[in-house]
Scaffold this active site. Structure first.
Site, PDB file in Angstrom:
ATOM      1  N   GLY A 182       0.806  -1.224   0.000  1.00  0.00           N
ATOM      2  CA  GLY A 182       0.000   0.000   0.000  1.00  0.00           C
ATOM      3  C   GLY A 182       0.834   1.265   0.000  1.00  0.00           C
ATOM      4  N   GLY A 416      -0.725  15.063 -36.951  1.00  0.00           N
ATOM      5  CA  GLY A 416      -1.348  15.044 -35.629  1.00  0.00           C
ATOM      6  C   GLY A 416      -0.438  15.632 -34.573  1.00  0.00           C
TER       7      GLY A 416
HETATM    8  C1  HXC Z   1       4.663  -5.527  10.094  1.00  0.00           C
HETATM    9  C2  HXC Z   1       6.780  -5.391   9.243  1.00  0.00           C
HETATM   10  C3  HXC Z   1       6.254  -5.230   7.935  1.00  0.00           C
HETATM   11  C4  HXC Z   1       4.845  -5.236   7.778  1.00  0.00           C
HETATM   12  C5  HXC Z   1       8.402  -5.173   7.826  1.00  0.00           C
HETATM   13  N1  HXC Z   1       8.105  -5.361   9.126  1.00  0.00           N
HETATM   14  N2  HXC Z   1       7.291  -5.114   7.079  1.00  0.00           N
HETATM   15  N3  HXC Z   1       5.978  -5.531  10.303  1.00  0.00           N
HETATM   16  N4  HXC Z   1       4.099  -5.382   8.891  1.00  0.00           N
HETATM   17  N5  HXC Z   1       4.291  -5.072   6.584  1.00  0.00           N
HETATM   18  C6  HXC Z   1       9.019  -5.469  10.245  1.00  0.00           C
HETATM   19  C7  HXC Z   1       9.840  -6.751  10.224  1.00  0.00           C
HETATM   20  O1  HXC Z   1       9.123  -7.798  10.845  1.00  0.00           O
HETATM   21  C8  HXC Z   1      11.049  -6.337  11.035  1.00  0.00           C
HETATM   22  O2  HXC Z   1      10.682  -6.357  12.398  1.00  0.00           O
HETATM   23  C9  HXC Z   1      11.242  -4.874  10.645  1.00  0.00           C
HETATM   24  O3  HXC Z   1       9.979  -4.443  10.128  1.00  0.00           O
HETATM   25  C10 HXC Z   1      12.282  -4.658   9.583  1.00  0.00           C
HETATM   26  O4  HXC Z   1      11.999  -5.551   8.520  1.00  0.00           O
HETATM   27  P1  HXC Z   1      13.132  -6.445   7.828  1.00  0.00           P
HETATM   28  O5  HXC Z   1      12.444  -7.422   6.974  1.00  0.00           O
HETATM   29  O6  HXC Z   1      14.064  -6.974   8.884  1.00  0.00           O
HETATM   30  O7  HXC Z   1      13.911  -5.358   6.995  1.00  0.00           O
HETATM   31  P2  HXC Z   1      14.537  -5.460   5.548  1.00  0.00           P
HETATM   32  O8  HXC Z   1      15.338  -6.709   5.438  1.00  0.00           O
HETATM   33  O9  HXC Z   1      15.215  -4.170   5.297  1.00  0.00           O
HETATM   34  O10 HXC Z   1      13.300  -5.618   4.553  1.00  0.00           O
HETATM   35  C11 HXC Z   1      12.344  -4.595   4.429  1.00  0.00           C
HETATM   36  C12 HXC Z   1      11.126  -5.078   3.577  1.00  0.00           C
HETATM   37  C13 HXC Z   1      10.580  -6.395   4.176  1.00  0.00           C
HETATM   38  C14 HXC Z   1      11.581  -5.269   2.148  1.00  0.00           C
HETATM   39  C15 HXC Z   1      10.103  -3.952   3.610  1.00  0.00           C
HETATM   40  O11 HXC Z   1      10.413  -6.233   5.572  1.00  0.00           O
HETATM   41  C16 HXC Z   1       9.299  -6.814   3.555  1.00  0.00           C
HETATM   42  O12 HXC Z   1       9.294  -7.375   2.483  1.00  0.00           O
HETATM   43  N6  HXC Z   1       8.183  -6.537   4.281  1.00  0.00           N
HETATM   44  C17 HXC Z   1       6.888  -6.919   3.817  1.00  0.00           C
HETATM   45  C18 HXC Z   1       6.494  -6.082   2.619  1.00  0.00           C
HETATM   46  C19 HXC Z   1       5.107  -6.351   2.118  1.00  0.00           C
HETATM   47  O13 HXC Z   1       4.846  -7.349   1.481  1.00  0.00           O
HETATM   48  N7  HXC Z   1       4.196  -5.489   2.452  1.00  0.00           N
HETATM   49  C20 HXC Z   1       2.901  -5.570   1.892  1.00  0.00           C
HETATM   50  C21 HXC Z   1       1.922  -5.525   2.934  1.00  0.00           C
HETATM   51  S1  HXC Z   1       0.371  -5.649   2.122  1.00  0.00           S
HETATM   52  P3  HXC Z   1      11.751  -6.658  13.552  1.00  0.00           P
HETATM   53  O14 HXC Z   1      10.925  -6.741  14.796  1.00  0.00           O
HETATM   54  O15 HXC Z   1      12.436  -7.926  13.181  1.00  0.00           O
HETATM   55  O16 HXC Z   1      12.669  -5.488  13.545  1.00  0.00           O
HETATM   56  C22 HXC Z   1      -0.090  -4.099   1.691  1.00  0.00           C
HETATM   57  C23 HXC Z   1      -1.438  -4.071   0.998  1.00  0.00           C
HETATM   58  C24 HXC Z   1      -1.994  -2.689   0.848  1.00  0.00           C
HETATM   59  O17 HXC Z   1       0.550  -3.134   1.933  1.00  0.00           O
HETATM   60  C25 HXC Z   1      -2.638  -2.566  -0.498  1.00  0.00           C
HETATM   61  C26 HXC Z   1      -3.313  -1.220  -0.637  1.00  0.00           C
HETATM   62  C27 HXC Z   1      -3.748  -0.966  -2.034  1.00  0.00           C
END
Ligand code: HXC
Length: 526
Positions: A182, A416
């Site tokens: 999102g 055009g």
């Molecule tokens: C809760 C999250 C999170 C999330 C990351 N964290 N994403 N917590 N919800 N969406 C937390 C991790 O658990 C971790 O916690 C800390 O943030 C840092 O994340 P890391 O993975 O350790 O960091 P990094 O390796 O730098 O990777 C960052 C990242 C990855 C690429 C953003 O975390 C990731 O892929 N996250 C998920 C992304 C995703 O798929 N989001 C989509 C959500 S759905 P700790 O406690 O270990 O520090 C969405 C739908 C909306 O957004 C649609 C609207 C139209």
């Protein structure tokens, strides 16, 4: 100690306790996700959200609100942090008010929960009421997984406000870290997206999902890095070398913009003479109309002090768009670039220019169009991907815009593409042409193969005949004088006087008022 003094002492101690509590909370809030997380952030070459805000805003102007907001989800595993992973507030940039939010990656990966979304919504409402630009700094894992639908609803609220604010206040987003799920759609709904090279990443679904669903291996950078979005998708309007460069670019961009749609951009005193002529301008054009030249040289010669802030510099390079000043007044420049695809119009360049024109129109920035285009890029790729649909957006953008519009045809303006590039009938106000302009339905070669097909077939020396006919065609049709006779070109000008002529036009149009019929909104060919 008498009773009165004792009571006073106790009260003072209580107040001190309360104030100490506030300062402890403040320290905790400003400590983000803790030293380890801040170190991790720095070790990735990234600044923290607070450091970013400090870098952008004028010193000591930041007033933070909602500093002590925490999440209210009942998952015992989700630690509560003051601020809930997001910093919001107001301050000034070069003395002008802005509203700002910055995701704090050190707290739960900057993921967006219900309360963080409420903070963004509040600051957006403030920006709208105050009529001041909104700046978002993104570094986020997207919807906070633990908060489920509350998080998704939060995005919905943000998207709604992005839409309401569009065309009312400038909205600028910087992607300085991952922006997943999102977190990418709100930026896409803002006016300008900046991405920091090798740091900013934007994707709806990350590489793991791509691998799982499509069995494709792709890196973060290749999928959604700054270069990908600046060159291929067009999501990024600006690419920055680092975070410092990013903040400088935001400041520069803001300098061309008004605070809101009811204001004009700032008039800055210019040291560049408005009557300055450039005798060298015509020499930029090659003698052979099929040779390339760099339109940016012409832009830089014409605008104040050769300063041009190019938008979408690496995307659809066959058209140039960007901001400059003329006699101190901010203008939007739209120009064909003969260096790429000979300046032909295609899907991406039509989208790029249409979006820029609509921005300028919404924010009272006059549009200067410089034309040298052989027409639309032919081919199945363009047709099948919808050049008809996308190309028409450029027509709509010029037609609906009511800001002062000045067009100058420099070289080719065929078919055009002549109409699309700010022609008189699309409601440009002043249309100039250089004597080198070629305004016709088709270029000489294409035209004579149609109208002289029989002559060419019967000719013993088809090549020589073609050359002769092309010259005759060029002399007869490919010039600016037929259009000047009809009044669709207001004046054929000496190239060297392009700058003063545009400035005089802008002066004349400064009080321009033009209305369009009332409608809910136009049904643009999206
Ligand atoms: C809760 C999250 C999170 C999330 C990351 N964290 N994403 N917590 N919800 N969406 C937390 C991790 O658990 C971790 O916690 C800390 O943030 C840092 O994340 P890391 O993975 O350790 O960091 P990094 O390796 O730098 O990777 C960052 C990242 C990855 C690429 C953003 O975390 C990731 O892929 N996250 C998920 C992304 C995703 O798929 N989001 C989509 C959500 S759905 P700790 O406690 O270990 O520090 C969405 C739908 C909306 O957004 C649609 C609207 C139209």
């Amino acid at each position: 100690m008498n009773l009165y003094k004792l009571l006073l002492h106790k009260m003072q101690a209580m107040i001190e306790d309360k104030i100490t509590r506030l300062y402890n909370m403040k320290r905790s809030a400003e400590g983000g996700g803790g030293n380890d997380k801040i170190e991790a952030q720095h070790s990735k070459g990234k600044l923290t959200a607070r450091e970013r805000i400090d870098l952008l805003l004028d010193q000591n102007t930041f007033l933070e609100i909602d500093k002590y907001v925490t999440h209210r989800n009942d998952d015992p595993g989700t630690k509560k942090y003051y601020g809930d992973g997001l910093i919001t507030g107001f301050g000034t940039v070069n003395g002008r008010q802005v509203f700002i939010y910055a995701y704090d990656f050190t707290i739960l990966g900057g993921s967006l929960g219900e309360m963080a979304a409420k903070k963004i919504v509040k600051i957006m409402d403030h920006a709208m009421k105050a009529g001041a630009p909104l700046i978002g700094i993104l570094d986020s894992g997207g919807a906070r997984i633990q908060e489920g639908v509350m998080s998704l609803d939060g995005y919905g609220d943000i998207f709604f406000r992005n839409t309401m604010a569009s065309g009312v206040i400038p909205q600028i987003t910087a992607s300085i870290g991952p922006c997943a799920g999102g977190a990418v759609y709100s930026p896409a709904m803002t006016d300008f997206v900046l991405m920091v090279e090798n740091v900013g990443q934007m994707f709806v679904t990350g590489p793991e999902v791509v691998k799982e669903v499509l069995s494709q291996e792709v890196s973060f950078e290749e999928l959604g890095g700054a270069r990908t979005h600046a060159t291929k998708s067009g999501v990024a309007h600006f690419i920055a070398k680092n975070e410092y460069d990013c903040m400088d670019k935001i400041k520069k961009l803001l300098s061309y913009l008004p605070q809101n749609n009811a204001e004009e951009p700032l008039l800055i005193e210019s040291n560049d003479d408005p009557n300055r002529i450039d005798g060298n301008l015509v020499n930029i054009l090659p003698e052979n109309p099929y040779q390339q030249y760099d339109m940016k040289e012409i832009i830089k010669s014409v605008v104040d002090s050769a300063e041009f802030l190019e938008v979408h510099e690496l995307f659809a390079e066959n058209i140039i768009v960007g901001f400059a000043r003329m006699a101190g007044r901010a203008v939007g420049i739209v120009a064909n670039q003969p260096l790429y695809l000979a300046g032909a119009l295609d899907i991406n360049s039509s989208n790029k220019a249409a979006r820029f024109i609509r921005f300028c129109d919404a924010f009272n920035i006059p549009i200067i169009t410089l034309v040298d285009t052989p027409g639309y890029l032919p081919g199945t790729d363009q047709e099948h991907n919808g050049i008809i649909r996308h190309g028409s957006k450029l027509l709509s953008a010029y037609c609906e815009s009511t800001v002062p519009k000045i067009t100058c045809i420099i070289g080719k303006a065929y078919g055009g593409a002549y109409i699309a590039m700010g022609s008189k009938n699309l409601r440009a106000d002043i249309n100039y042409a250089w004597p080198t302009a070629e305004i016709a339905v088709l270029g000489p070669e294409a035209a004579i193969t149609i109208i002289h097909r029989r002559d060419l077939k019967q000719s013993p020396d088809a090549l020589a005949t073609k050359k002769k006919l092309a010259k005759e065609y060029r002399d007869k049709f490919a010039n600016p004088y037929i259009a000047a006779e009809k009044g669709t070109i207001d004046l054929v000008i000496d190239p060297m006087e392009t700058r003063p002529m545009i400035i005089r036009g802008l002066d004349a149009l400064a009080t321009k008022r033009e209305a369009r019929p009332w409608k809910k909104h136009e049904n643009m060919n999206l």
